[in-house]
Structure formats: C-alpha cells, structure tokens
Design a protein around this motif. Structure first.
Motif, PDB file in Angstrom:
ATOM      1  N   CYS A   1      20.957   4.338 -20.986  1.00 41.01           N
ATOM      2  CA  CYS A   1      20.031   3.229 -20.736  1.00 41.01           C
ATOM      3  C   CYS A   1      18.897   3.707 -19.836  1.00 41.01           C
TER       4      CYS A   1
ATOM      5  N   LEU B   1      16.427   1.594 -18.693  1.00 41.56           N
ATOM      6  CA  LEU B   1      15.729   0.419 -18.170  1.00 41.56           C
ATOM      7  C   LEU B   1      15.596   0.443 -16.650  1.00 41.56           C
ATOM      8  N   CYS B   2      16.685   0.721 -15.953  1.00 41.16           N
ATOM      9  CA  CYS B   2      16.601   0.650 -14.492  1.00 41.16           C
ATOM     10  C   CYS B   2      17.109   1.951 -13.884  1.00 41.16           C
TER      11      CYS B   2
ATOM     12  N   ASN C   1      19.559   2.707 -12.275  1.00 40.69           N
ATOM     13  CA  ASN C   1      21.000   2.959 -12.277  1.00 40.69           C
ATOM     14  C   ASN C   1      21.408   3.988 -13.334  1.00 40.69           C
ATOM     15  N   HIS C   2      20.595   4.078 -14.414  1.00 40.43           N
ATOM     16  CA  HIS C   2      20.772   5.138 -15.395  1.00 40.43           C
ATOM     17  C   HIS C   2      22.208   5.201 -15.933  1.00 40.43           C
ATOM     18  N   CYS C   3      22.683   4.090 -16.459  1.00 35.06           N
ATOM     19  CA  CYS C   3      24.042   4.060 -17.018  1.00 35.06           C
ATOM     20  C   CYS C   3      24.100   4.855 -18.318  1.00 35.06           C
TER      21      CYS C   3
ATOM     22  N   GLY D   1      27.419  -1.832 -19.079  1.00 34.40           N
ATOM     23  CA  GLY D   1      26.628  -1.278 -17.972  1.00 34.40           C
ATOM     24  C   GLY D   1      26.869  -1.994 -16.659  1.00 34.40           C
ATOM     25  N   ARG D   2      26.314  -1.401 -15.620  1.00 33.60           N
ATOM     26  CA  ARG D   2      26.502  -1.916 -14.267  1.00 33.60           C
ATOM     27  C   ARG D   2      25.962  -3.345 -14.113  1.00 33.60           C
ATOM     28  N   CYS D   3      24.917  -3.667 -14.874  1.00 35.48           N
ATOM     29  CA  CYS D   3      24.322  -5.011 -14.780  1.00 35.48           C
ATOM     30  C   CYS D   3      25.180  -6.065 -15.476  1.00 35.48           C
TER      31      CYS D   3
ATOM     32  N   ARG E   1      24.610  -5.083 -20.637  1.00 35.32           N
ATOM     33  CA  ARG E   1      24.340  -4.122 -21.691  1.00 35.32           C
ATOM     34  C   ARG E   1      25.623  -3.436 -22.115  1.00 35.32           C
TER      35      ARG E   1
ATOM     36  N   VAL F   1      21.152  -5.975 -11.639  1.00 34.38           N
ATOM     37  CA  VAL F   1      21.230  -4.512 -11.550  1.00 34.38           C
ATOM     38  C   VAL F   1      21.616  -4.044 -10.145  1.00 34.38           C
TER      39      VAL F   1
END
Ligand code: SF4
Length: 420
Positions: free
Chosen positions: A78, A80-81, A83-85, A93-95, A98, A144
């Motif tokens: 990912c 997007l943020c 955090n780079h999952c 994902g962490r959020c 996702r 996030v």
C-alpha cells in the motif's frame, strides 16, 4: 481482531523495495532518511473478511479496489500512507480498512459512513473559511494513527464491519431520504458520492467535511465524493492528521478547498509514542497542501507531559511561520482525558503561553480552543489596526467586520475564504 507486526516475508519485501530504490543512488539513500516509516506497521494478519461477509460487502458497493498500491509477488504494497503496509492475501492493513483479497488491494470503507452530521464550520475548527456556514460532515471507521488520546476512538479504532451491517436490508440515502432514523438504519445505510453531494446541496450546506475519524483511511470514498461535491458547486474540507504520502495527497488536494490539519507536536519521539506515527511526513503534507493552493489551518492539541514543552512549541511556531508563512491560522487546543490517556485537562496558562510564543514567532492569527469563557480566544484581530474583525461565540459567529476580505476599520486584507 488482533494486530501483529510485519512478518518475515513482508519485511523481506519491504527491504527489497527500499534497497531497489537505493540501488539507483550513490552513498546514503535519501529514501532511508526521509521515507522510512516510524515503525514497522502493525497489520492484521489473516484479518480480511471472508466468505459471506466479503460477498455482501462487495454486493453493497462498500468495497472498491484501492487507488494507491502495487502488486508484488502476491502481496499488495500500500502506497497511501507512511505506514507502508505490505499485505499478504487475507491480511488487513493497519488502518483496518484495506485488505488483500487474492492479490488485489481493496478498501472496505466506501459509501458506508458511520457518522453523519451537519456542523458549523467553526466546529472543525476552521475560522477563516466560509464563517457562519454549515458543513455536511461524515466519517467512516478506521484511522492510520493510534493516538492515545483520540476523541473519536469508538469509530477511528474500529473496522468498517464493526460499525456497519451489510447483511441487513439496504437503505440508500438520497435527498428524499437524507438521513437514517435509527441506529439500525445507520448501520445499513449506503451513501454514494453523488447522493452525498445532492444531500449537502439540499441541506444548503456550502461545503462537505471529511472528518471525525481520518479521511486518509477512507481515501477513495473521500476522493470520489470530493469530485461529486465540486461538480455541484460546493466546497470540500479535509479534517486530517495529514499522515499521507505525497502522490495521493496531490491528487486529493486538487479537489480540496480547505484543510484543518492536526499537527500533533514537534518531536519525532513524542509523535511515535503518543500518536504511533512520524512527524516528518506531516510537515511534508502541509507543504504539499500549501503548494496546491488549499486553505490550511493548523490545530495543535497541547497534551500535558507530552506536547506542552515550550521549546518544542516554539520550534513548531518558528517552522510554521517560516515554511508556511505568518498568515496560516494556528489553533491551540485544550486536551481533555480520552481513550487511553487519563490526564488532567491542559491548564489555560499553558495555552496562553503557547499563544504568546506563536505571536512572538510572527504568526498573526492564533486561537485557543476548548476553554469556555477565555477572553478573545476565538477572535480574529486585524494585524494592522488591532481591531476585532471576526468575533466568535463558541461555534457561532457573533460579529464580522469585513468588507470582502478587507478590515472594515483600516482596509488591511485578512487572509481567508470569506464567502462561498
Ligand atoms: S492506508 Fe492503511 S493499509 Fe495503506 S499503508 Fe496506511 S495503514 Fe497501511
């Protein structure tokens, strides 16, 4: 659903990506210096919805392919943020929003808001943007970051499936049926971007706010909605931690008119401990928003024993004045006990000292929030003649002495977006 840290193959893929990028440069890798996540993202291994839940989510239109990711050997990376999952098939994902289903990254937070309200724009807070107007405000579940003091943790630290019910009969919100009438209806409600824009217009709200939890976590929904809202001639407001990478932010900023950005402190170690994130990407995002021409106001929640050190507050104010300019409004906000942080509220003296330091740095519009009765805490003063030009009473407009964007007393321009 429990989270656990990145695993061996994920770590290998992450390092491979960074080293691949580094191979293009000689010496110290700038990517390592500037883009390394604050910590390896906690992901929810095996946490993606399965079977009937997934089928219903897709059928309802609440799952969409994610906008910013790459496929890598079955995994989804990912972008997007910060955090780079890196998600293996079946991971979340962490959020919490996702998921990797069969190698494709999906968002689960599309058209399924769990909070909908009409708010005064001053409540965001935005003080120099369409004052005295109402903004149609919405959020989905997920975030996030992991702020210990989150005010909205009941939705930000929840997954979409914990706030919505795809198994019940669908309720599609429209201007004829603009809001749910019960909690059960709220859990079943779908709000597509075009319907959202139409409802905001029908409610005579000149703007829509993506707020309460974190619009980065429901990026695709916020982006499509922002386009639909603009097409109706309305404005878009992001209320955000700005924990987002540059490319997706530039795309979203094209449709964004104003941003309230939570700058949660000015110390990397505290950002990691208090918020589970990093400071540098937020500063980069602020610069990106300004360059894109978005009206920006900054909120700094002063958290006792975490972000109340005057040296850090001073460095933050100096950075804002120098990098963003003296006209960016800065709101210092009192912290109240919430979520995992049980501290006494921020003393008013601390907030007043912070305001004095910000003015010393040259910032012209500095406010104090969440302290009822504090004199002039929410008043805009003309920087030239020092008269009060916009007076606010909690979340409402008490008086405005502007002609267009000029001070009625001396004619100085007061920066902001004063009319729709
Ligand atoms: S948006 Fe979500 S899945 Fe993507 S990197 Fe950030 S936390 Fe991870």
């Amino acid at each position: 659903m429990s989270a656990r840290s990145s695993m061996t193959r994920r770590t290998f893929l992450a390092r491979g990506a960074t080293l691949g990028a580094c191979a293009l440069t000689a010496g110290v890798c700038p990517a390592l210096l500037r883009s390394a996540p604050a910590q390896e993202a906690d992901i929810f291994s095996g946490g993606a919805p399965k079977g009937r839940t997934w089928d219903l989510w897709r059928k309802r239109g609440w799952a969409r392919e994610a906008a910013h990711y790459v496929r890598r050997d079955g995994a989804a990376e990912c972008l997007l943020c910060p955090n780079h999952c890196i998600l293996e098939p079946g991971d979340r994902g962490r959020c919490r929003n996702r998921v990797n289903i069969g190698g494709t990254l999906y968002t689960l937070a599309y058209a399924n808001p769990c909070a909908l309200h009409v708010d005064p724009v001053e409540k965001k807070p935005l003080f120099h943007f369409l004052p005295g107007t109402r903004t149609y405000s919405l959020a989905t579940a997920g975030c996030v970051l992991r702020c210990l003091n989150c005010q909205n943790w009941e939705i930000s630290q929840r997954s979409p499936e914990e706030t919505k019910d795809a198994a019940g009969e669908e309720l599609r919100l429209t201007p004829e049926r603009p809001g749910p009438r019960s909690l059960d209806e709220a859990r079943r409600a779908t709000l597509m971007p075009e319907d959202l824009a139409a409802i905001a217009a029908a409610l005579r709200c000149p703007s829509v706010s993506y707020t309460y939890s974190e619009p980065v976590a429901f990026y695709e929904y916020a982006l499509d909605s922002s386009r639909a809202v603009r097409a109706r001639g309305l404005r878009n407001i992001l209320v955000t931690s700005a924990y987002i990478r540059e490319a997706p932010l530039r795309e979203l900023a094209r449709w964004t008119d104003a941003a309230h950005v939570d700058l949660k402190g000015f110390d990397e170690a505290v950002y990691l401990k208090l918020n589970g994130g990093a400071l540098r990407p937020v500063l980069d995002a602020l610069l990106t928003l300004r360059r894109a021409g978005v009206w920006v106001e900054i909120v700094n929640l002063v958290v006792p024993t975490y972000t109340d050190r005057m040296d850090a507050i001073g460095r933050m104010c100096d950075w804002i004045a120098e990098a963003l300019g003296p006209d960016v409004p800065l709101h210092f906000s009192r912290c109240h006990p919430a979520h995992k942080l049980r501290l006494a509220p921020t003393p008013a003296d601390t907030l007043e000292a912070a305001r004095a330091r910000a003015r010393e740095a040259g910032l012209r519009y500095v406010y104090i929030g969440n302290v009822p009765g504090l004199k002039d805490a929410a008043t805009t003063f003309c920087p030239r003649c020092a008269k009060a030009v916009v007076v606010r009473d909690v979340y409402s407009l008490a008086a405005i002495h502007l002609e267009g964007s000029a001070c009625r007393f001396c004619g100085a321009t007061i920066p902001g977006v004063w009319r729709s």
